[in-house]
Design a protein around this motif. Structure first.
Motif, PDB file in Angstrom:
ATOM      1  N   ASN A 171       0.815  -1.213   0.000  1.00 30.52           N
ATOM      2  CA  ASN A 171       0.000   0.000   0.000  1.00 30.52           C
ATOM      3  C   ASN A 171       0.847   1.259   0.000  1.00 30.52           C
ATOM      4  N   PHE A 172       1.883   1.281   0.826  1.00 32.96           N
ATOM      5  CA  PHE A 172       2.687   2.488   0.924  1.00 32.96           C
ATOM      6  C   PHE A 172       3.670   2.647  -0.231  1.00 32.96           C
ATOM      7  N   GLY A 218      -2.234   8.055   0.277  1.00 32.70           N
ATOM      8  CA  GLY A 218      -1.220   7.980   1.329  1.00 32.70           C
ATOM      9  C   GLY A 218      -1.752   8.396   2.693  1.00 32.70           C
ATOM     10  N   THR A 219      -2.517   9.483   2.722  1.00 32.14           N
ATOM     11  CA  THR A 219      -3.084   9.948   3.991  1.00 32.14           C
ATOM     12  C   THR A 219      -4.080   8.929   4.545  1.00 32.14           C
ATOM     13  N   TYR A 220      -4.897   8.362   3.665  1.00 31.36           N
ATOM     14  CA  TYR A 220      -5.877   7.349   4.088  1.00 31.36           C
ATOM     15  C   TYR A 220      -5.175   6.114   4.658  1.00 31.36           C
ATOM     16  N   SER A 282       7.580   8.781  11.702  1.00 32.56           N
ATOM     17  CA  SER A 282       8.128   8.856  10.347  1.00 32.56           C
ATOM     18  C   SER A 282       7.012   9.053   9.326  1.00 32.56           C
ATOM     19  N   ASN A 283       5.905   8.359   9.550  1.00 26.36           N
ATOM     20  CA  ASN A 283       4.780   8.452   8.628  1.00 26.36           C
ATOM     21  C   ASN A 283       4.191   9.859   8.615  1.00 26.36           C
ATOM     22  N   LEU A 284       4.018  10.434   9.780  1.00 31.28           N
ATOM     23  CA  LEU A 284       3.473  11.789   9.861  1.00 31.28           C
ATOM     24  C   LEU A 284       4.413  12.800   9.203  1.00 31.28           C
ATOM     25  N   GLU A 363      11.009  18.786  -6.756  1.00 34.97           N
ATOM     26  CA  GLU A 363      11.577  17.840  -5.802  1.00 34.97           C
ATOM     27  C   GLU A 363      10.972  16.468  -5.943  1.00 34.97           C
ATOM     28  N   THR A 364      11.794  15.425  -5.887  1.00 36.99           N
ATOM     29  CA  THR A 364      11.280  14.053  -5.843  1.00 36.99           C
ATOM     30  C   THR A 364      11.085  13.672  -4.396  1.00 36.99           C
ATOM     31  N   PRO A 365       9.859  13.429  -3.966  1.00 34.70           N
ATOM     32  CA  PRO A 365       9.610  13.066  -2.579  1.00 34.70           C
ATOM     33  C   PRO A 365      10.139  11.674  -2.280  1.00 34.70           C
ATOM     34  N   PRO A 366      10.447  11.421  -1.016  1.00 31.85           N
ATOM     35  CA  PRO A 366      10.865  10.081  -0.628  1.00 31.85           C
ATOM     36  C   PRO A 366       9.807   9.051  -0.981  1.00 31.85           C
ATOM     37  N   PRO A 367      10.189   7.831  -1.273  1.00 32.22           N
ATOM     38  CA  PRO A 367       9.254   6.848  -1.741  1.00 32.22           C
ATOM     39  C   PRO A 367       8.449   6.131  -0.697  1.00 32.22           C
ATOM     40  N   ILE A 368       8.614   6.456   0.545  1.00 36.65           N
ATOM     41  CA  ILE A 368       7.827   5.775   1.548  1.00 36.65           C
ATOM     42  C   ILE A 368       7.054   6.777   2.378  1.00 36.65           C
TER      43      ILE A 368
END
Length: 368
Positions: A171-172, A218-220, A282-284, A363-368
């Motif tokens: 999912n992530f 991602g937020t869900y 980390s998720n937040l 910017e490329t955001p982190p993948p997780i």
């Protein structure tokens, strides 16, 4: 679903990692360590052999004109494009066809193990291992921030080998659905196609995909995993809470698939507070960055198609007396810096895979 990786575990590698897996309480790591090593080696092969060979053939003038550091960044973007496209396809396939994964309850989502989901987790860990080696080897280019990100990403995905929230690995990783568009956007800039219709269409697709897979999906998913973790902080797996032994999986009161998915549950299974704090924290953080990057990405894409912004940027480029500098003072070290426009000021971030270069790219955001 069983692990569908075409290469079976390598006995020598499994035996070598077993003591470390026992020490770190990662019981499923020996089942997937060969996938991590093979994938990390594969991405190094793409970076060092495939990308130079294909790029030199398709874009002989552009690629040959790149300096050593900018060529390194080009090859890294090729790896990012290959990785994000591949793992998205595999993760979507697992989500669609893994019946065991779809049927998991909150306990299985938290402590369960699924072979196919474990493979996706290992493929992601293999990329992060390669990313860690790359950023550590070229920390003068990518910076300490990206080194810290590579370490954090590898650590967070390693939690799945406890197993812990192994269910959410697919999912992530779908956050990466926006990365192919971001890499294509970057290549448009480097190939002199800035402001063209293909870049416009790709930019619109990038923004739509980023919004859908990172901000909405991602937020869900972050809400769901936080909910499951909260349940785990206050409960033990049903089997263990009842004081039953592993043979009790045959008990009709428990789901039949527990025999497979909960096979690694032990008397000590639970959610340590430190694991919950690291994972949720980390998720937040990454979700907050996703919202920040989203608006910066809109600015970066808009700047390419706003005549006033293009004219202003051209005038700024003509008035430059010195090259743009990164944290250590050279234009090559500024490679990958993302720029957001705020009046006359430019906000520069540390380099990241898939970034817009030379103050132009997103910017490329982190993948997780």
């Amino acid at each position: 679903m069983r692990d569908p990786f075409p290469i079976p575990p390598i006995p020598a590698l499994t035996k070598a990692i077993q003591p470390w897996a026992d020490y770190l309480a990662l019981p499923t790591l020996p089942l997937h360590i060969h996938e991590i090593v093979i994938i990390a080696a594969f991405y190094q092969f793409v970076h060092g052999v495939v990308s130079p060979a294909i790029s030199s053939r398709l874009f002989p003038v552009k690629y040959a004109a790149l300096g050593k550091r900018k060529r390194l960044s080009w090859d890294v973007h090729v790896v990012s494009l290959v990785q994000s496209t591949t793992i998205n396809t595999i993760a979507l396939w697992v989500i669609l066809f893994d019946d065991e994964l779809r049927g998991m309850d909150w306990q299985e989502r938290l402590w369960g193990y699924d072979g196919a989901s474990g493979m996706v987790q290992a493929l992601a860990a293999g990329y992060f291992l390669w990313d860690l080696i790359m950023t550590a080897s070229h920390v003068d280019i990518f910076g300490l921030g990206m080194l810290a990100h590579a370490i954090s990403a590898l650590l967070v995905y390693s939690f799945g080998f406890r197993p812990f929230v192994n269910y959410y690995s697919c999912n992530f990783i779908l956050w990466e659905l926006s990365s192919p568009f971001l890499n294509v956007h970057w290549f448009f800039d480097k190939l002199g196609m800035t402001g063209t219709k293909p870049q416009l269409y790709n930019g619109l697709a990038l923004i739509a995909m980023f919004f859908s897979c990172r901000l909405v999906w991602g937020t869900y998913q972050s809400f769901l995993v936080a909910k499951d973790i909260w349940s785990g902080l206050n409960n033990k797996p049903t089997l263990l809470a009842a004081g039953a032994s592993s043979e009790a999986y045959v008990n009709a009161t428990l789901p039949a698939q527990y025999a497979q998915t909960m096979q690694y549950a032990t008397e000590s299974t639970g959610v340590p507070l430190w694991v919950a704090a690291i994972y949720v924290g980390s998720n937040l953080t990454l979700n907050s960055l996703n919202f920040y990057w989203f608006f910066k990405m809109i600015d970066a894409v808009r700047k390419r198609f706003d005549p006033k912004q293009q004219e202003k940027h051209a005038q700024q480029s003509e008035n430059k007396t010195e090259p743009a500098v990164g944290a250590t003072g050279t234009d090559e070290q500024a490679e990958g810096v993302a720029t957001g426009v705020d009046g006359d000021a430019e906000l520069k971030l540390r380099p990241r895979r898939g970034t817009l270069l030379d103050g132009e790219e997103a910017e490329t955001p982190p993948p997780i």
